[in-house]
Design a protein around this motif. Structure first.
Motif, PDB file in Angstrom:
ATOM      1  N   ARG A  34     -32.997 -26.689  17.601  1.00  0.00           N
ATOM      2  CA  ARG A  34     -33.694 -25.488  18.063  1.00  0.00           C
ATOM      3  C   ARG A  34     -33.134 -24.246  17.379  1.00  0.00           C
ATOM      4  O   ARG A  34     -33.881 -23.336  17.027  1.00  0.00           O
ATOM      5  CB  ARG A  34     -33.542 -25.347  19.576  1.00  0.00           C
ATOM      6  CG  ARG A  34     -34.339 -26.341  20.363  1.00  0.00           C
ATOM      7  CD  ARG A  34     -33.917 -26.326  21.839  1.00  0.00           C
ATOM      8  NE  ARG A  34     -34.645 -27.310  22.594  1.00  0.00           N
ATOM      9  CZ  ARG A  34     -34.316 -28.595  22.657  1.00  0.00           C
ATOM     10  NH1 ARG A  34     -33.280 -29.058  21.983  1.00  0.00           N
ATOM     11  NH2 ARG A  34     -35.040 -29.431  23.375  1.00  0.00           N
ATOM     12  N   GLN A  59     -29.625 -18.055  23.470  1.00  0.00           N
ATOM     13  CA  GLN A  59     -29.990 -19.004  24.519  1.00  0.00           C
ATOM     14  C   GLN A  59     -31.362 -18.638  25.061  1.00  0.00           C
ATOM     15  O   GLN A  59     -31.511 -17.670  25.787  1.00  0.00           O
ATOM     16  CB  GLN A  59     -28.941 -18.980  25.647  1.00  0.00           C
ATOM     17  CG  GLN A  59     -27.569 -19.452  25.219  1.00  0.00           C
ATOM     18  CD  GLN A  59     -27.585 -20.911  24.780  1.00  0.00           C
ATOM     19  OE1 GLN A  59     -28.177 -21.759  25.427  1.00  0.00           O
ATOM     20  NE2 GLN A  59     -26.947 -21.200  23.657  1.00  0.00           N
ATOM     21  N   THR A  60     -32.355 -19.423  24.686  1.00  0.00           N
ATOM     22  CA  THR A  60     -33.730 -19.124  25.080  1.00  0.00           C
ATOM     23  C   THR A  60     -34.556 -20.399  25.126  1.00  0.00           C
ATOM     24  O   THR A  60     -34.218 -21.381  24.467  1.00  0.00           O
ATOM     25  CB  THR A  60     -34.371 -18.110  24.104  1.00  0.00           C
ATOM     26  OG1 THR A  60     -35.690 -17.839  24.534  1.00  0.00           O
ATOM     27  CG2 THR A  60     -34.386 -18.624  22.687  1.00  0.00           C
ATOM     28  N   ARG A  61     -35.619 -20.378  25.871  1.00  0.00           N
ATOM     29  CA  ARG A  61     -36.547 -21.504  25.946  1.00  0.00           C
ATOM     30  C   ARG A  61     -37.787 -21.229  25.083  1.00  0.00           C
ATOM     31  O   ARG A  61     -38.776 -21.936  25.166  1.00  0.00           O
ATOM     32  CB  ARG A  61     -36.965 -21.735  27.400  1.00  0.00           C
ATOM     33  CG  ARG A  61     -35.839 -22.070  28.333  1.00  0.00           C
ATOM     34  CD  ARG A  61     -35.446 -23.509  28.346  1.00  0.00           C
ATOM     35  NE  ARG A  61     -36.577 -24.341  28.725  1.00  0.00           N
ATOM     36  CZ  ARG A  61     -36.666 -25.619  28.438  1.00  0.00           C
ATOM     37  NH1 ARG A  61     -35.704 -26.219  27.792  1.00  0.00           N
ATOM     38  NH2 ARG A  61     -37.722 -26.318  28.793  1.00  0.00           N
ATOM     39  N   THR A  62     -37.712 -20.199  24.266  1.00  0.00           N
ATOM     40  CA  THR A  62     -38.845 -19.804  23.434  1.00  0.00           C
ATOM     41  C   THR A  62     -39.334 -20.946  22.558  1.00  0.00           C
ATOM     42  O   THR A  62     -40.545 -21.191  22.470  1.00  0.00           O
ATOM     43  CB  THR A  62     -38.465 -18.591  22.557  1.00  0.00           C
ATOM     44  OG1 THR A  62     -38.105 -17.516  23.410  1.00  0.00           O
ATOM     45  CG2 THR A  62     -39.597 -18.173  21.656  1.00  0.00           C
ATOM     46  N   ASP A 106     -38.948 -24.200  22.964  1.00  0.00           N
ATOM     47  CA  ASP A 106     -39.535 -25.254  23.796  1.00  0.00           C
ATOM     48  C   ASP A 106     -40.925 -24.876  24.298  1.00  0.00           C
ATOM     49  O   ASP A 106     -41.839 -25.706  24.300  1.00  0.00           O
ATOM     50  CB  ASP A 106     -38.626 -25.561  24.983  1.00  0.00           C
ATOM     51  CG  ASP A 106     -37.239 -25.993  24.532  1.00  0.00           C
ATOM     52  OD1 ASP A 106     -37.134 -26.762  23.562  1.00  0.00           O
ATOM     53  OD2 ASP A 106     -36.262 -25.562  25.154  1.00  0.00           O
ATOM     54  N   MET A 107     -41.096 -23.643  24.707  1.00  0.00           N
ATOM     55  CA  MET A 107     -42.398 -23.193  25.207  1.00  0.00           C
ATOM     56  C   MET A 107     -43.446 -23.164  24.086  1.00  0.00           C
ATOM     57  O   MET A 107     -44.593 -23.547  24.298  1.00  0.00           O
ATOM     58  CB  MET A 107     -42.270 -21.810  25.853  1.00  0.00           C
ATOM     59  CG  MET A 107     -41.374 -21.791  27.081  1.00  0.00           C
ATOM     60  SD  MET A 107     -41.842 -22.995  28.337  1.00  0.00           S
ATOM     61  CE  MET A 107     -43.419 -22.364  28.810  1.00  0.00           C
ATOM     62  N   THR A 108     -43.043 -22.731  22.903  1.00  0.00           N
ATOM     63  CA  THR A 108     -43.968 -22.694  21.772  1.00  0.00           C
ATOM     64  C   THR A 108     -44.358 -24.109  21.358  1.00  0.00           C
ATOM     65  O   THR A 108     -45.527 -24.372  21.061  1.00  0.00           O
ATOM     66  CB  THR A 108     -43.355 -21.920  20.591  1.00  0.00           C
ATOM     67  OG1 THR A 108     -42.980 -20.615  21.040  1.00  0.00           O
ATOM     68  CG2 THR A 108     -44.337 -21.797  19.439  1.00  0.00           C
ATOM     69  N   THR A 135     -39.674 -34.908  20.373  1.00  0.00           N
ATOM     70  CA  THR A 135     -38.395 -34.402  20.853  1.00  0.00           C
ATOM     71  C   THR A 135     -37.299 -35.394  20.496  1.00  0.00           C
ATOM     72  O   THR A 135     -37.459 -36.603  20.695  1.00  0.00           O
ATOM     73  CB  THR A 135     -38.421 -34.222  22.382  1.00  0.00           C
ATOM     74  OG1 THR A 135     -39.462 -33.295  22.707  1.00  0.00           O
ATOM     75  CG2 THR A 135     -37.097 -33.702  22.908  1.00  0.00           C
ATOM     76  N   THR A 172     -33.796 -35.986  21.790  1.00  0.00           N
ATOM     77  CA  THR A 172     -32.944 -35.589  22.905  1.00  0.00           C
ATOM     78  C   THR A 172     -31.555 -35.171  22.434  1.00  0.00           C
ATOM     79  O   THR A 172     -30.920 -35.866  21.649  1.00  0.00           O
ATOM     80  CB  THR A 172     -32.826 -36.744  23.922  1.00  0.00           C
ATOM     81  OG1 THR A 172     -34.150 -37.117  24.309  1.00  0.00           O
ATOM     82  CG2 THR A 172     -32.039 -36.316  25.138  1.00  0.00           C
ATOM     83  N   TYR A 199     -36.134 -31.114  17.546  1.00  0.00           N
ATOM     84  CA  TYR A 199     -37.453 -31.690  17.292  1.00  0.00           C
ATOM     85  C   TYR A 199     -37.503 -32.312  15.902  1.00  0.00           C
ATOM     86  O   TYR A 199     -36.725 -31.968  15.024  1.00  0.00           O
ATOM     87  CB  TYR A 199     -38.524 -30.601  17.413  1.00  0.00           C
ATOM     88  CG  TYR A 199     -38.588 -30.037  18.807  1.00  0.00           C
ATOM     89  CD1 TYR A 199     -39.265 -30.706  19.815  1.00  0.00           C
ATOM     90  CD2 TYR A 199     -37.941 -28.853  19.126  1.00  0.00           C
ATOM     91  CE1 TYR A 199     -39.290 -30.208  21.104  1.00  0.00           C
ATOM     92  CE2 TYR A 199     -37.960 -28.348  20.407  1.00  0.00           C
ATOM     93  CZ  TYR A 199     -38.648 -29.024  21.401  1.00  0.00           C
ATOM     94  OH  TYR A 199     -38.672 -28.544  22.669  1.00  0.00           O
TER      95      TYR A 199
END
Length: 87
Positions: free
Chosen positions: A34, A49-52, A54-56, A76, A78, A82
């Motif tokens: 990421r 530190q962001t979920r940007t 993952d959301m995109t 994904t 793990t 990605y």
């Protein structure tokens, strides 16, 4: 044109979604963290530190995957990030 077709229906892709696809395809031989996507596609610090990302990715999967709950193109990895998973 930033456009994808799924089930015969066209869908507009954002510049970032296209950037993600290009980066993952270019580096399809490995999982992409990421932090690397943040640096290379967003142009921001990778230690943010962001979920940007993952959301995109979730929105992108809705546009390009036959079954977004079982992705085959953007998969994904793990604990890593990605990868390009298209056959």
């Amino acid at each position: 044109r930033h456009q994808a077709t799924r089930g015969g229906e066209p869908s507009h892709l954002t510049a970032r979604e296209v950037g993600i696809l290009r980066w993952l395809h270019r580096h399809r031989n490995r999982a992409v963290p990421r932090s690397e996507l943040l640096e290379r596609v967003w142009g921001t610090a990778g230690d943010l530190q962001t979920r940007t990302v993952d959301m995109t990715i979730a929105k992108l999967r809705q546009k390009i995957e036959r079954d977004p709950t079982d992705p085959r193109i953007v998969v994904t990895v793990t604990g890593t990030g990605y990868a390009w998973g298209a056959d």
